[in-house]
Design an enzyme around this catalytic site. Structure first.
Site, PDB file in Angstrom:
ATOM      1  N   GLU A 224       0.727  -5.204  11.119  1.00 46.56           N
ATOM      2  CA  GLU A 224       0.192  -3.841  11.043  1.00 46.56           C
ATOM      3  C   GLU A 224       0.915  -3.003  12.092  1.00 46.56           C
ATOM      4  OE1 GLU A 224      -2.163  -2.028   9.438  1.00 46.56           O
ATOM      5  OE2 GLU A 224      -3.128  -3.529   8.149  1.00 46.56           O
TER       6      GLU A 224
ATOM      7  N   HIS B 166       0.859  -1.191   0.000  1.00 45.41           N
ATOM      8  CA  HIS B 166       0.000   0.000   0.000  1.00 45.41           C
ATOM      9  C   HIS B 166       0.896   1.243   0.000  1.00 45.41           C
ATOM     10  CE1 HIS B 166      -3.508  -2.486   1.757  1.00 45.41           C
ATOM     11  NE2 HIS B 166      -3.687  -2.276   0.468  1.00 45.41           N
TER      12      HIS B 166
ATOM     13  N   HIS C  58       2.322  -3.665   6.989  1.00 46.72           N
ATOM     14  CA  HIS C  58       1.323  -2.616   6.745  1.00 46.72           C
ATOM     15  C   HIS C  58       1.317  -1.660   7.933  1.00 46.72           C
ATOM     16  CE1 HIS C  58      -1.095  -4.467   3.357  1.00 46.72           C
ATOM     17  NE2 HIS C  58      -0.361  -5.510   3.718  1.00 46.72           N
TER      18      HIS C  58
ATOM     19  N   GLU D  89       1.610   3.634   2.949  1.00 54.78           N
ATOM     20  CA  GLU D  89       2.215   3.088   4.165  1.00 54.78           C
ATOM     21  C   GLU D  89       3.740   3.019   4.013  1.00 54.78           C
ATOM     22  OE1 GLU D  89      -0.024  -0.573   4.484  1.00 54.78           O
ATOM     23  OE2 GLU D  89      -1.895   0.538   4.582  1.00 54.78           O
TER      24      GLU D  89
HETATM   25 ZN    ZN Z   1      -2.041  -1.709   4.187  1.00 51.07          ZN
END
Ligand code: ZN
Length: 235
Positions: A208, A48, A155, A51
């Site tokens: 994350e 992403h 992430h 990020e």
């Molecule tokens: Zn992500």
């Protein structure tokens, strides 16, 4: 635990050599850091584009090392166009983490949030067809070439370790990052890396990172993350 040193003369330079594995929509070379033996773990960041702290933290951790790992390969940035454009998706507006060739891939728009507290009302594309984006085709080919037994995908900013089971890898990451384990992220993710890995019989852990400024991420996690990588490497 091996103590990892970030020597001042090495802090600014990533000394591990990268090799190309594909080309992005806008023509950026997709690069990875190979390992010298059979690949056990593939660590990847920034699928992403919004990020980029994942690339930053992984790069900072790897700057402690001068020679490649035996059994761990790295993709520092899986979505270079997204990072360069500052967008979550790639240059086609596709959420790459919904474009993997899975049995549940769906053509419906992908809802995401502008910030963690916002409703999921930002719409992205999952791609015209499953596995259709060049970044995903290249990544799938890389995984098929390396044949790792697990993938760690970085992430942000939810602050958890997301995996279907609390495996030894998950427990280690929880300890290093001091984050809770969640069995799933709480909303459907058709076409995601996690689902693709499950269908390939491959362990996938989504890390994350919590919502922290870059330098705080490094201050909190730089050394423990580098030590985790060193200890996870099968010599
Ligand atoms: Zn992500």
């Amino acid at each position: 635990m091996t103590a990892v040193k970030f020597e001042p003369e090495h802090r600014g330079v990533l000394r591990l050599k990268t090799e190309p594995y594909g080309i992005s929509v806008l023509g950026a070379t997709l690069r990875y850091i190979p390992c010298t033996g059979p690949c056990r773990l593939l660590v990847m960041a920034a699928i992403h584009g919004e990020e980029p702290e994942t690339t930053f933290l992984l790069s900072r951790a790897l700057r402690a090392y001068a020679s490649p790992f035996k059994s761990i390969a790295f993709v520092l940035c899986a979505n270079p166009d997204g990072v360069a454009l500052g967008t979550r998706g790639n240059a086609n507006g596709v959420d790459l983490n919904r474009n993997f060739p899975t049995s549940n891939w769906a053509a419906d728009p992908v809802a995401s949030r502008s910030v963690l507290e916002a409703p999921r009302d930002t719409l992205l594309s999952p791609g015209d067809f499953k596995g259709g984006e060049p970044e995903i085709q290249a990544l799938v080919a890389l995984v098929q070439k390396l044949k790792p037994s697990a993938i760690l995908s970085m992430h942000s900013p939810i602050g958890c370790v997301d995996a279907p089971r609390q495996t030894p890898l998950v427990l280690d990451l929880q300890k290093v990052f001091r984050l809770p384990w969640v069995e799933n992220i709480g909303y459907p993710t058709p076409g995601s890396l996690g689902t693709w890995c499950m269908e390939q019989g491959l362990e996938c852990v989504t890390l994350e990172l919590p919502r922290l400024a870059l330098e705080l991420l490094f201050e909190r996690y730089g050394e423990p993350f580098a030590e985790f990588l060193e200890n996870a490497d099968i010599k």
